[in-house]
Motif scaffolding. Structure first.
Motif, short mmCIF file in Angstrom:
data_model
loop_
_atom_site.label_atom_id
_atom_site.label_comp_id
_atom_site.label_asym_id
_atom_site.label_seq_id
_atom_site.Cartn_x
_atom_site.Cartn_y
_atom_site.Cartn_z
N ARG A 63 0.95 -1.34 0.18
CA ARG A 63 0.24 0.14 0.13
C ARG A 63 1.00 1.03 0.21
O ARG A 63 1.69 1.00 0.96
CB ARG A 63 -1.11 0.17 1.07
CG ARG A 63 -1.91 -0.97 1.73
CD ARG A 63 -3.21 -1.02 1.90
NE ARG A 63 -3.89 -0.47 2.14
CZ ARG A 63 -4.61 -0.53 1.25
NH1 ARG A 63 -5.06 -1.55 1.28
NH2 ARG A 63 -6.07 0.29 1.32
N VAL A 64 0.61 2.11 -1.20
CA VAL A 64 1.20 2.92 -1.03
C VAL A 64 0.05 4.57 -0.39
O VAL A 64 -0.65 4.41 -1.50
CB VAL A 64 2.06 3.71 -2.47
CG1 VAL A 64 2.33 4.83 -2.31
CG2 VAL A 64 3.06 2.57 -2.50
N ALA A 65 0.81 5.67 0.17
CA ALA A 65 -0.18 6.72 0.44
C ALA A 65 -1.00 6.08 1.20
O ALA A 65 -3.27 6.74 1.10
CB ALA A 65 -0.76 7.44 -0.40
N GLY A 66 -2.00 4.67 1.77
CA GLY A 66 -3.11 4.34 1.67
C GLY A 66 -3.54 3.09 0.63
O GLY A 66 -5.22 2.94 1.01
N PHE A 67 -3.34 3.39 -0.22
CA PHE A 67 -4.34 2.60 -1.66
C PHE A 67 -3.66 1.57 -2.01
O PHE A 67 -2.06 1.32 -2.05
CB PHE A 67 -3.73 4.03 -2.69
CG PHE A 67 -4.64 4.65 -2.16
CD1 PHE A 67 -6.31 4.92 -2.41
CD2 PHE A 67 -4.50 6.38 -2.38
CE1 PHE A 67 -6.52 6.50 -1.55
CE2 PHE A 67 -4.71 7.21 -1.76
CZ PHE A 67 -6.21 7.49 -1.64
N LYS A 73 -4.51 0.97 -8.75
CA LYS A 73 -3.04 1.81 -8.76
C LYS A 73 -3.53 3.10 -9.95
O LYS A 73 -2.49 3.85 -9.58
CB LYS A 73 -2.97 0.72 -10.45
CG LYS A 73 -1.68 1.33 -10.56
CD LYS A 73 -1.88 0.10 -12.54
CE LYS A 73 -1.46 -0.58 -12.30
NZ LYS A 73 -1.26 -1.44 -13.42
N ASN A 74 -4.47 3.19 -10.35
CA ASN A 74 -4.74 5.14 -10.31
C ASN A 74 -4.22 5.78 -9.43
O ASN A 74 -3.73 7.35 -9.18
CB ASN A 74 -6.07 5.16 -11.48
CG ASN A 74 -6.32 4.63 -12.51
OD1 ASN A 74 -4.88 4.64 -12.57
ND2 ASN A 74 -7.22 4.65 -12.75
N LYS A 75 -5.47 5.55 -8.41
CA LYS A 75 -5.23 6.43 -6.50
C LYS A 75 -3.57 6.16 -6.16
O LYS A 75 -2.95 7.84 -6.31
CB LYS A 75 -5.79 6.12 -5.73
CG LYS A 75 -7.35 5.92 -5.99
CD LYS A 75 -8.17 5.30 -5.15
CE LYS A 75 -10.07 5.79 -5.30
NZ LYS A 75 -10.63 4.67 -4.30
#
Length: 295
Positions: A63-67, A73-75
């Motif tokens: 998870r990157v930046a919570g996504f 992927k787009n987030k």
């Protein structure tokens, strides 16, 4: 601000029969400079590619930046900037033209693009060469422009894959200043590097990766303490290190070690006692022989 910029659990990646990442666990707090150290082939670039959604993991949660890097992927893409190992700039254009082009492609109006371009040229000390073609730039100038381009749209997380490789000492240190200014703005900087001093000087936290596994994580001071408190070096007449031994730093341990060495080595060797460096950490924690660059 998100509490954790990056959360990785049980990450695995294979290419054919080769296991490149073998169960990676990492947690990167927001607003820090986080350095990933490792020899060539340790999996650093593969990890960056997974974090930036360029490569799909085989197993595990990322998870990157919570996504989630797979299902969201787009987030993730909207939360990050990426600067790879090689400067991705158009050599035919000027710095100003490169930045204006990316600004417009990013959806800025003409007026906004001009304002943002002027701001970035100033921030990265490129005003004096703004109207010169990039093909005339030094390596340090190209790197600064590449980083400026990656920040056209402000993102909370930036990935830098060996950002100072090939730069001279002056250019490298100038880029260090840029990275520290990004941190001051609250941006999380995740960088891979083979320059041990770079991690020592810049990083709030360091992870050492070897053989596809994280073998240690901590501050520079914490990692150095794992090696020992004092390093005893034996040098010959040409100041070449013949032998190096770590000790606890206590008078008893240093004295005992010196007495043991004195009984085994020629009497004309000189002694140097120093604090552990990131070199010592790297050598102690990694098992593969590698060409290491030390600025």
């Amino acid at each position: 601000m998100i509490r954790s910029a990056i959360e990785i659990k049980g990450l695995k990646k294979r290419f054919g029969k080769q296991i490149v990442l073998d169960g990676i666990d990492l947690s990167v707090p927001s607003g820090v400079v986080y350095a990933l150290l490792g020899p060539n082939g340790a999996g650093k670039t593969t990890l960056i590619n997974i974090l930036s959604t360029l490569t799909v993991p085989d197993e595990g949660s990322v998870r990157v930046a919570g996504f989630d890097v797979v299902t969201e992927k787009n987030k993730v893409k909207m939360s990050i900037s990426l600067t790879g190992q090689f400067a991705a700039v158009d050599e035919v254009l000027t710095a100003e033209e490169n930045l204006m082009m990316i600004c417009r492609l990013s959806g800025l109006t003409a007026a906004e693009a001009r304002s943002r371009t002027a701001e970035l040229l100033s921030r990265f000390d490129l005003v004096s060469v703004a109207k010169k073609r990039v093909k005339t730039y030094s390596g340090g100038m190209r790197r600064r422009l590449d980083l400026a381009i990656s920040l056209v749209v402000s993102r909370p997380i930036i990935f830098l894959d060996e950002p100072t490789t090939g730069l001279d000492t002056t250019s490298r240190r100038a880029l260090w200043d840029v990275i520290l200014r990004l941190k001051e703005q609250g941006i999380t900087v995740f960088l891979t590097t083979q320059y041990l001093e770079e991690a020592d000087q810049l990083a709030d936290l360091i992870s050492v990766i070897d053989g596809g596994k994280v073998v240690a994580t901590g501050t520079a001071a914490e990692l150095k303490s794992r090696v020992g408190d004092e390093v005893i070096e034996l040098l010959n007449g040409n100041d070449e290190i013949i032998r190096s031994v770590t000790t606890s730093g206590s008078l008893h341990d240093v004295s005992r070690t010196l007495n043991e060495l004195a009984a085994k080595v020629p009497p004309d060797l000189r002694v140097n006692i120093r604090k552990p460096s990131m070199d010592d950490v790297f050598l102690a924690l990694t098992t593969k022989e590698t060409e290491r660059s030390i600025s």
